[in-house]
Design a protein around this motif. Sequence first.
Motif, PDB file in Angstrom:
ATOM      1  N   THR A  35       0.820  -1.220   0.000  1.00 37.10           N
ATOM      2  CA  THR A  35       0.000   0.000   0.000  1.00 37.10           C
ATOM      3  C   THR A  35       0.852   1.269   0.000  1.00 37.10           C
ATOM      4  O   THR A  35       2.067   1.223   0.161  1.00 37.10           O
ATOM      5  N   HIS A  36       0.169   2.398  -0.136  1.00 40.76           N
ATOM      6  CA  HIS A  36       0.833   3.705  -0.165  1.00 40.76           C
ATOM      7  C   HIS A  36       1.429   4.070   1.192  1.00 40.76           C
ATOM      8  O   HIS A  36       2.315   4.915   1.252  1.00 40.76           O
ATOM      9  N   ASN A  37       0.899   3.494   2.278  1.00 37.78           N
ATOM     10  CA  ASN A  37       1.370   3.944   3.583  1.00 37.78           C
ATOM     11  C   ASN A  37       2.107   2.845   4.340  1.00 37.78           C
ATOM     12  O   ASN A  37       1.853   2.604   5.523  1.00 37.78           O
ATOM     13  N   ALA A  38       3.028   2.163   3.631  1.00 41.66           N
ATOM     14  CA  ALA A  38       4.028   1.272   4.225  1.00 41.66           C
ATOM     15  C   ALA A  38       3.489  -0.066   4.718  1.00 41.66           C
ATOM     16  O   ALA A  38       4.244  -0.904   5.178  1.00 41.66           O
ATOM     17  N   ARG A  39       2.157  -0.270   4.600  1.00 38.65           N
ATOM     18  CA  ARG A  39       1.623  -1.567   5.020  1.00 38.65           C
ATOM     19  C   ARG A  39       1.588  -2.518   3.846  1.00 38.65           C
ATOM     20  O   ARG A  39       1.398  -2.107   2.711  1.00 38.65           O
TER      21      ARG A  39
END
Length: 645
Positions: A434-438
Amino acid sequence: MASKSSREPNWNQAEGYLKVFLKGRGVALYAPSDITDFDIGTVGEAPNEKLQLEWVYGYRGRDCRSNLYHLPTGEIIYFIAATVVLYNVEEGMQRHYNQHTDDVKCIAIHPDKVKIATGQVAGHEKKEGKPHVRIWDSVSLNTLHIIGLGDFERAVCCVSFSKLDGGQQLVCVDDANEHVISVWDISRDKPHKVTETKSSTEPVLAAEFHPYENNQVVMCGKGQISFWTLESGTLTKKQGIYEKMEKPKFVLCLAFAENGDVLSGDSNGNIFVWGRGTNRISHAVNGAHDGGVFSLCVMKDGTILSGGGKDRKVYQFDENYKRTGLETEIPEEFGPVRTLSQGHGNLILVGTTRNSILQGTLDLKLNPIVYGHLDELWGLAPHPSQHQFMSCGSDKHVYLWDSMSHSVVWSKEITDPAHSCCFHPEGNIAVVGTHNARWLVIDLNTHDIITAHTDGNEQIECLQFSPDGKYLAVGSRDNYIYLYQVSDGGTKYTKIGRCSGHSSFITHVDWSEDGQYLVSNSGDYEVLYWTTNCRQVTSPDNVRNVQWATQTCTLGFNVAGIWPEGADGTDVNTCGRTKNHTVIASGDDFGKVNLYKYPCCKPRSSCHSYKAHSSHVTSVNFLFDDSRLITAGGRDMAIMQWELI
C-alpha cells in the motif's frame, strides 16, 4: 561539458560491462562471462512474435459523458484510454479502434449508425498528438477522415453529427479557455470547416445537433444552456431564459423528446422542458432527483429515463413527463449514474462514475458487464499457474480477473490505497503493498486478510517471492528492501532484516532461480545485488552469471536495449519477460507497449510498438503460460490483455 560521444553507450572489454547513460549518469551493466566480443554497433533485431489486443478492461465514466451506445452490429461502444471498445456482450467478443494517439474524450454516432466520430486530447507526439477528431467506420474499423489537426487547442470535449440532413455536418467543441464551437462539412471527400466562434469561458458538458430542427445546436454546461442557429455560415446564440425558475449552477445533460422539446437535467435535481423552437421553459419537473440529474435518455417507446448523481436512482417518466413508478437504484459499489442509453431491445445501458457499465431493465435487474479501476493503477501480477491476474490501485480496490472469461473472479475493498502486488508460488496467497508502508497478505479462497505488516513509513513500491516461496522481498520508497522468511504456505512471515545501500527509492526487485540472490533497481538508476542475509554483493564476478527467475528490473545487461536513445531514466517504467526467455515487453511513459527479443542487450534494439494506453504504462506481465501479456496504464486506469502471436 562532456561531448556527446562520451555519453554514448560504450563496451568495456577488460571489465566485461556495457556502460549506458541515463540523465547524464553512467550505469555499468555487467555481462555474463561467456560474452567476450560484444559488438555495440549492431542493432538488435525485433522478435518474430507480435502482440494483438484481445481485451480491454475498464470504461471511462468518471469524467466523460454520453459515451455509451448500442450499435446495430449488436455491440455496445464506449472508450477508455486511447482505445474505443466495441463489445458484443452476448458473444463475449471485443473489437477495438486504436488509431488515436492519446485519451479519447468524446464520441458521437452518425445517423447511419455505422460511422463514428471520436475526439481526443493533446498527446505526447508533437505532430500526431495534436487534439483532433477521427471519423471512422464501425464495421471495417477503417479511418475515413481526420478533422482539425492544428485547429483545436486542448482537447475535443464534445462532438455531434447533424441528423436531419443525414449527417453531413459535425459540430465540435474545444475544451480550451474560450470553448470554441466549430461546425464542419463532412459530406465530401475532404471535410472543411464551415464556421467557428467562441462559446463560453465556462466548462461545456454537452453540445448536440437538434434531431428535429434544421441547423440547430443545443449546448449546456456550467451556468448555461444555449440554443445556436447556423445560418449563412454563421453561428448565432440565444441563452436559455429561466424567468421564475431557479437558475442552476450546472446544466449537466440534454435529451430530445419525440415532439421536438429539449430536455435538460441540472445540478439542482430539476428537469426542465424547453419548448420546441424556443429558448423558454414550457414545463418543469422540480426535484426529480435528490442531487444532480446526470443523464437523460429518450427511449424508442417514447418514455424518458433520468439518472441521478447523488441518489444513484434511475426513474422512468411518460411522454407527459409524469413518473410511471418504474425505478431502480444503482448499487453503491458501482457509483452514481454517468450516462444512460438504450440497449438491445428494451434493455438499458448504464455507465457509472465509478467506471462500470451495467445492463438490464428497470423492472428486473441491472447486471454489471464492465468493471474498472477508478484511480491511478500500478499494481498488477499474473497468477503462477492459472489464467488469472490481480490488479490493485489507488482506489483501494483489489481485483482478481479471469483472462479467459474476461470477468472479475472477486473484488475486495481495502482500507489503504494500493500500489503493488504479487502471488505466492503455490497460488493460494497474494500480497498487496500500500501507499502507507503496510502490506497485506490475502487468502485467495476466503478473500480474507490473514496478516498485515508495516515496513518503514513510505509506499511499498514492489514485492517479490523467491521461486520456492521461502522468502519475500519488500521494496520500499524509503530506499530499503525488507526481507522476510515465509512459512506455512505463505501464511507466516518472519523478518530477516533489511538491505541497505540504495540512495534512492527501490523500483524493482528480481530473485535468482536458486533463491540465493536478489537484484534491485532504484530511482537513481543503481543496480545492486544482495544475498538472503541482506548483505550487498559488491564483486560483479560473483553475480554476472546468475540466472534470474524473473526480469522485472528495467536496468541490467539483458535489457540494455529497451532504453530509447536519449532516455532520461524515467521513460521506461516496467518490463516483463516470457517464461521461455525469448521475448521481453516494456511499458513506457508515452502510453506504448514495446516487444523486444530477449536477451535485449544491444543499445537501440528494434521492437514492435503498440498504442492503446494513453498514460504511462506502469506494469507489464506475461501470464504463466506466455499466451497473453497483461498491461496496466497508470492514470488511464485501463488494463489491456494482448495475445502473443
